[in-house]
Design a protein around this motif. Structure first.
Motif, PDB file in Angstrom:
ATOM      1  N   TYR A   1     -68.559 -38.373  48.159  1.00 49.11           N
ATOM      2  CA  TYR A   1     -68.262 -37.328  49.016  1.00 49.11           C
ATOM      3  C   TYR A   1     -68.669 -35.990  47.905  1.00 49.11           C
ATOM      4  N   PRO A   2     -70.058 -35.888  47.778  1.00 41.99           N
ATOM      5  CA  PRO A   2     -70.486 -34.995  46.555  1.00 41.99           C
ATOM      6  C   PRO A   2     -70.362 -33.506  46.852  1.00 41.99           C
ATOM      7  N   GLY A   3     -70.434 -33.059  48.018  1.00 43.68           N
ATOM      8  CA  GLY A   3     -70.426 -31.746  48.319  1.00 43.68           C
ATOM      9  C   GLY A   3     -69.006 -31.119  49.067  1.00 43.68           C
ATOM     10  N   LYS A   4     -68.093 -31.562  48.495  1.00 41.09           N
ATOM     11  CA  LYS A   4     -66.763 -31.238  49.308  1.00 41.09           C
ATOM     12  C   LYS A   4     -66.539 -29.792  49.332  1.00 41.09           C
ATOM     13  N   LYS A   5     -66.142 -29.291  50.360  1.00 41.99           N
ATOM     14  CA  LYS A   5     -66.057 -28.053  51.045  1.00 41.99           C
ATOM     15  C   LYS A   5     -64.647 -27.635  50.629  1.00 41.99           C
ATOM     16  N   SER A   6     -64.495 -26.117  50.357  1.00 42.60           N
ATOM     17  CA  SER A   6     -63.203 -25.634  50.435  1.00 42.60           C
ATOM     18  C   SER A   6     -62.662 -25.079  51.647  1.00 42.60           C
ATOM     19  N   ALA A   7     -61.537 -25.078  51.877  1.00 41.96           N
ATOM     20  CA  ALA A   7     -60.729 -24.654  53.103  1.00 41.96           C
ATOM     21  C   ALA A   7     -61.267 -23.394  53.534  1.00 41.96           C
ATOM     22  N   GLY A   8     -61.711 -22.990  54.643  1.00 42.42           N
ATOM     23  CA  GLY A   8     -61.952 -21.741  55.283  1.00 42.42           C
ATOM     24  C   GLY A   8     -60.523 -20.876  55.240  1.00 42.42           C
ATOM     25  N   LYS A   9     -61.020 -19.702  55.342  1.00 40.72           N
ATOM     26  CA  LYS A   9     -60.013 -18.580  55.418  1.00 40.72           C
ATOM     27  C   LYS A   9     -60.300 -17.448  56.238  1.00 40.72           C
ATOM     28  N   LEU A  10     -59.370 -17.070  57.089  1.00 42.34           N
ATOM     29  CA  LEU A  10     -59.770 -15.790  57.971  1.00 42.34           C
ATOM     30  C   LEU A  10     -58.531 -14.726  57.817  1.00 42.34           C
ATOM     31  N   PHE A  11     -58.696 -13.581  57.973  1.00 40.59           N
ATOM     32  CA  PHE A  11     -57.666 -12.696  57.780  1.00 40.59           C
ATOM     33  C   PHE A  11     -57.528 -11.974  59.224  1.00 40.59           C
ATOM     34  N   LEU A  12     -56.218 -12.191  59.824  1.00 39.68           N
ATOM     35  CA  LEU A  12     -55.701 -11.663  61.171  1.00 39.68           C
ATOM     36  C   LEU A  12     -54.985 -10.276  60.939  1.00 39.68           C
ATOM     37  N   ASN A  13     -55.617  -9.315  61.548  1.00 39.50           N
ATOM     38  CA  ASN A  13     -55.149  -7.915  61.551  1.00 39.50           C
ATOM     39  C   ASN A  13     -54.106  -7.937  62.690  1.00 39.50           C
ATOM     40  N   LEU A  14     -52.811  -8.022  62.403  1.00 44.87           N
ATOM     41  CA  LEU A  14     -51.554  -8.001  63.363  1.00 44.87           C
ATOM     42  C   LEU A  14     -51.637  -6.904  64.565  1.00 44.87           C
ATOM     43  N   PRO A  15     -52.035  -5.739  63.935  1.00 48.21           N
ATOM     44  CA  PRO A  15     -52.085  -4.719  65.136  1.00 48.21           C
ATOM     45  C   PRO A  15     -53.325  -4.866  66.194  1.00 48.21           C
ATOM     46  N   GLU A  16     -54.295  -5.679  65.701  1.00 49.71           N
ATOM     47  CA  GLU A  16     -55.540  -5.857  66.455  1.00 49.71           C
ATOM     48  C   GLU A  16     -54.936  -6.958  67.786  1.00 49.71           C
ATOM     49  N   VAL A  17     -53.989  -7.711  67.418  1.00 49.79           N
ATOM     50  CA  VAL A  17     -53.405  -8.795  68.206  1.00 49.79           C
ATOM     51  C   VAL A  17     -53.020  -7.978  69.505  1.00 49.79           C
ATOM     52  N   GLN A  18     -52.245  -6.953  69.218  1.00 49.02           N
ATOM     53  CA  GLN A  18     -51.744  -6.403  70.265  1.00 49.02           C
ATOM     54  C   GLN A  18     -52.865  -5.550  71.198  1.00 49.02           C
ATOM     55  N   ARG A  19     -53.703  -5.033  70.464  1.00 49.45           N
ATOM     56  CA  ARG A  19     -54.965  -4.454  71.189  1.00 49.45           C
ATOM     57  C   ARG A  19     -55.541  -5.283  71.962  1.00 49.45           C
ATOM     58  N   VAL A  20     -55.980  -6.500  71.462  1.00 46.58           N
ATOM     59  CA  VAL A  20     -56.573  -7.268  72.413  1.00 46.58           C
ATOM     60  C   VAL A  20     -55.960  -7.973  73.687  1.00 46.58           C
ATOM     61  N   LEU A  21     -54.567  -8.328  73.258  1.00 39.27           N
ATOM     62  CA  LEU A  21     -54.016  -9.039  74.298  1.00 39.27           C
ATOM     63  C   LEU A  21     -53.133  -8.155  75.288  1.00 39.27           C
ATOM     64  N   GLY A  22     -53.150  -6.745  74.716  1.00 36.41           N
ATOM     65  CA  GLY A  22     -52.037  -5.864  75.484  1.00 36.41           C
ATOM     66  C   GLY A  22     -50.697  -6.190  75.622  1.00 36.41           C
ATOM     67  N   VAL A  23     -50.156  -7.053  74.547  1.00 33.65           N
ATOM     68  CA  VAL A  23     -48.920  -7.239  74.595  1.00 33.65           C
ATOM     69  C   VAL A  23     -48.200  -7.538  73.147  1.00 33.65           C
ATOM     70  N   SER A  24     -47.118  -7.063  72.787  1.00 33.36           N
ATOM     71  CA  SER A  24     -46.465  -7.140  71.361  1.00 33.36           C
ATOM     72  C   SER A  24     -46.050  -8.558  71.320  1.00 33.36           C
ATOM     73  N   ILE A  25     -46.557  -9.405  70.127  1.00 31.39           N
ATOM     74  CA  ILE A  25     -46.053 -10.423  69.797  1.00 31.39           C
ATOM     75  C   ILE A  25     -45.596 -10.338  68.366  1.00 31.39           C
ATOM     76  N   PRO A  26     -44.383 -10.626  68.145  1.00 28.10           N
ATOM     77  CA  PRO A  26     -43.610 -10.605  66.642  1.00 28.10           C
ATOM     78  C   PRO A  26     -44.419 -11.155  65.923  1.00 28.10           C
ATOM     79  N   PRO A  27     -44.500 -10.848  64.608  1.00 27.64           N
ATOM     80  CA  PRO A  27     -45.408 -11.568  63.370  1.00 27.64           C
ATOM     81  C   PRO A  27     -44.852 -12.748  63.321  1.00 27.64           C
ATOM     82  N   GLU A  28     -43.289 -13.171  63.227  1.00 26.22           N
ATOM     83  CA  GLU A  28     -42.847 -14.251  63.286  1.00 26.22           C
ATOM     84  C   GLU A  28     -43.299 -15.361  64.079  1.00 26.22           C
TER      85      GLU A  28
END
Length: 808
Positions: free
Chosen positions: A401-428
């Protein structure tokens, strides 16, 4: 893909939900369940048969091939004499109590066999009337409770779900993946089966060597060696599990690798290690002239550059697709090399396409498997093989396994969740969802979002919006209230030119529809050869065409319309009129020039025969003059003046029956005419096809002008005729234009009222024309002197321009 609920319970031991509820939850979670298949055994009226566990097995003191077993049926233990070779302590079987009735042997009674009491009977499938298999007693899953009546077990022996897994979710092409989803969707406890391996003292490096020569195509390659296996039939439970998910049992080694494939989603392959030359495994690209006989016993010449598994001498498998016949596990196999790898999806797709081979393995490798699940599957398969085939497992495993890749990461903007889905989902709630999905979410410092580490098995997640989709499907689409889309006050408004352009296109559609044409839409991609029919020059090539014959962007709308005409003629539609509004594409000048896109309209008309019945009296054969008249009507409707039709050769059209269309005698805005016979033959079109194509961008730019309104004339006009001989090559449009330009103020119209050709009165090469000219003054009644002066000027201009001879 077939999913067994019994196998799912390896990961979800508490799964007791009705199968229909499970199917509905999966479907709403994005995995459509197409069919629910209950699995039933046919007991033929057996009574007194229950599930039981053998707790102890000893040799019969008076018989070499008999065993004395202690059997626990949930109500107590019973001593049973058994001659089945597959009876083992700790396993569960179907047990007939004393007094039971079975299809093959009547009532079970106490017996004394070779001096030992036997209180009941452990049953084979044949004795139960399920099949003809009497090679051993019927094994059942160790998860099954003891003491369950066989007839009750019959109604719930298993349920198979036919699940449609979308191409973007290769992680769910396994029971592990589906179980992981159900654990989140149902809130069920998810457990990972324990893997216990007993390794030998000999290290794997003493037996096998792996050379990874193509690390880009195979980023990870793992293997284990097992010595002294015994090839034979698989246990009954394994056979049935494979059979229920649509797989045929081969032998215990192959069945083990197939079982792990559908259990964990990781394809595996077992090589007969004694046939691997030098004990060396090479992962490399094929070379010119190499051949391989695959396990379907077909010899294949390998295209150079595809990924293969080889030994020191030759290829022994087509990597990720199919194994080779020479190293196939057979009855005489004793040592195996167990392969588990992560192949780059593109390389497997290329290999499968080049060799025209596909398999369950290539399906998963081509979509992408979990690179971190490679060793887990390898160890699980080794454990299973040791259980059902025996042998000794070499210590350790090979993991290149010579080229092991590190885990990918993504940043999720919580207000964007409500804008896209149209419903407020608690961060928890979002945190809980991602945690249960196997992600590692962490709150950002300011609390506005989540920093999410993507697990290796979810290679489909590339953008933050993908994470929002995960929240939506797990939270439940049904919980999101339907709302109408809102209109924002700051939306960009059309400017005046854009609005006029929109109205112009709409008007074009209305006018051609009013002329009896039907609008069609064709592909913007055509073949390069079609692109050259009506237009020469360079074209835009597509680097990844959808299919053969769609490798270039169209330079003309006409090829697509010809395909439409041919398609309809083959289906016996005889009277055809089609038009299309669309864009054509050409490369710009220079390397960095933008693509030239032009809005155009094109149309075609063809008629095979006149209508039947009384409508035949009203029908006329369509010809070039009908087409010209239709276009003239459209130009009038678009308020376009100074349009000229000129007879001139056009590429792809019949000479003499085609021409160009010009605005103001200077700008060529289109072409029209009869499609050439050679072109019609190419498209297998027999009847005449008349066509046109117009440059809408040019017509729009020339046609934008303010309308001027004037009052009706208050004074009478005067009509005077003029007749003359003129050369037959001079057109009506040319003559009319000269007449009108003789006096723009007083001459309002000029109409052709007579045309004559004849050998007696008109010399060869000439024709006689008569025009009626309409004179009108906006502010007074014209006198004869005024009209005569202008009329004389008209005659002079015609003599000077065309050398006409005025007829008195």
């Amino acid at each position: 893909m077939k999913i067994s609920l019994n196998i799912l319970r390896k990961f979800l031991p508490e799964l007791r939900n009705p199968s229909r509820e499970i199917a509905e939850v999966l479907t709403m979670g994005g995995f459509e369940v197409e069919e629910i298949i209950p699995v039933k055994a046919h007991s033929s009226g057996a009574t007194g048969v229950v599930t039981a566990q053998v707790t102890r097995v000893e040799k019969h003191p008076q018989a070499d091939r008999l065993w004395v077993c202690e059997v626990d049926d949930g109500q107590g233990t019973h001593q049973v004499v058994c001659g089945a070779p597959n009876v083992k302590s700790g396993m569960k079987y179907l047990f007939a109590r004393v007094g039971a009735k079975i299809p093959s042997g009547g009532e079970i009674k106490k017996a004394r066999i070779r001096g030992v009491d036997s209180n009941g009977m452990l049953l084979s499938r044949a004795e139960l009337g399920i099949s003809d298999d009497h090679s051993g007693i019927m094994e059942i899953h160790n998860d099954t409770k003891i003491g369950i009546d066989f007839n009750e077990l019959d109604s719930d022996i298993d349920v198979i779900l036919e699940v449609n897994v979308t191409p973007n979710r290769p992680d769910c092409l396994s029971h592990l993946g589906i179980a992981r989803e159900l654990s989140v969707l149902l809130g069920a406890t998810f457990v990972v089966p324990e893997i216990k391996l007993k390794e030998d003292d000999q290290d794997v490096s003493q037996s096998a060597r792996v050379r990874l020569l193509a690390p880009e195509a195979c980023p990870r390659y793992c293997g284990r060696v097992i010595h002294g296996v015994k090839i034979g039939q698989s246990p009954d439970w394994l056979k049935k599990d494979l059979e229920r998910i649509g797989q045929r049992s081969i032998n215990n080694i192959v069945d083990a690798t197939n079982y792990v494939l559908f259990l964990l989603g990781q394809p595996l392959h077992a090589f007969d290690f004694s046939r691997v030359q030098g004990g060396e495994i090479q992962i490399r690209e094929s070379q010119a002239g190499e051949k391989l006989v695959t396990i379907d016993h077909a010899e294949r010449e390998l295209p150079p550059g595809i990924l293969v598994i080889a030994d020191r001498e030759k290829p022994i498998a087509l990597a990720g697709v199919m194994g080779g016949a020479e190293t196939e596990v057979k009855d005489e196999t004793r040592d195996i090399f167990l392969e588990s790898a992560w192949f780059e999806p593109r390389s497997i797709r290329q290999s499968s396409k080049a060799t025209k081979l596909a398999s369950e393995s290539s399906l998963r490798f081509a979509r992408g498997v979990d690179p971190e699940g490679v060793t887990v599957a390898l160890d699980y398969a080794a454990m299973l093989i040791l259980q059902i085939a025996g042998g000794k497992l070499a210590r350790g495993s090979i993991d290149s396994y010579p080229g092991k890749k590190s885990a990918g990461k993504l940043f999720l903007n919580l207000p964007e969740v409500q804008r896209v889905l149209g419903v407020s989902i608690p961060p928890e709630e979002s945190l809980r969802i991602f945690t249960r999905l196997g992600f590692r979410p962490e709150k950002s410092g300011d609390g506005s979002g989540l920093e999410i580490t993507i697990p290796s098995f979810r290679q489909d997640l590339k953008e933050p919006v993908d994470l929002i989709e995960e929240i939506a499907r797990v939270y439940g689409y049904g919980k999101i209230p339907p709302t109408l889309p809102g209109l924002q006050a700051d939306q960009r408004q059309f400017n005046a030119r854009e609005r006029k352009s929109f109205d112009f296109g709409k008007k074009v559609r209305e006018l051609f529809s009013g002329q009896g044409f039907s609008q069609v839409i064709t592909y913007s991609f055509i073949s390069s050869s079609e692109n050259q029919i009506f237009s020469e020059g360079e074209e835009l090539k597509i680097s990844n065409p959808l299919s053969e014959g769609m490798e270039a962007m169209r330079k003309s709308l006409l090829p697509g319309l010809l395909n439409t005409v041919a398609h309809n003629l083959r289906r016996k539609f005889n009277d055809l009129r089609f038009f299309e509004l669309g864009r054509t594409f050409r490369p710009g000048a220079g390397k960095k020039a933008e693509i030239q896109e032009t809005n155009r309209v094109a149309g075609m008309a063809a008629r095979v025969k006149s209508p039947d019945g009384w409508r035949r009296l009203l029908a006329q054969e369509f010809d070039i003059y009908h087409l010209k008249g239709i276009l003239e009507n459209v130009f009038v409707g678009l308020d376009l003046e100074n349009i000229d039709f000129r007879e001139m050769p056009q590429r792809g059209f019949e000479p003499g029956l085609s021409g160009g269309i010009f605005w103001d005698s200077r700008f060529e805005v289109g072409q029209f005419g009869l499609i050439a016979e050679s072109v019609r033959t190419r498209y297998e079109i027999e009847p005449a096809v008349f066509a046109f194509e117009l440059d809408l961008d040019t017509l729009f730019s020339r046609g934008i002008r303010s309308k001027k309104f004037s009052s009706f004339p208050r004074h009478p006009g005067v009509e005077w005729d003029i007749a003359f001989f003129v050369d037959h090559t001079i057109t009506y449009d040319e003559i009319r234009k000269v007449i009108l330009e003789s006096d723009r103020n007083l001459i309002k119209d000029a109409t052709l009222i007579d045309l004559y050709r004849g050998k007696e009165q008109v010399e060869a090469g000439k024709k006689s024309l008569a025009f009626r000219i309409y004179y009108l003054s906006p502010d007074h009644t014209l006198t004869d002197e005024e009209v005569r002066a202008v009329h004389r000027r008209v005659a002079d201009n015609l003599r000077r321009k065309f050398s006409v001879a005025i007829r008195e």
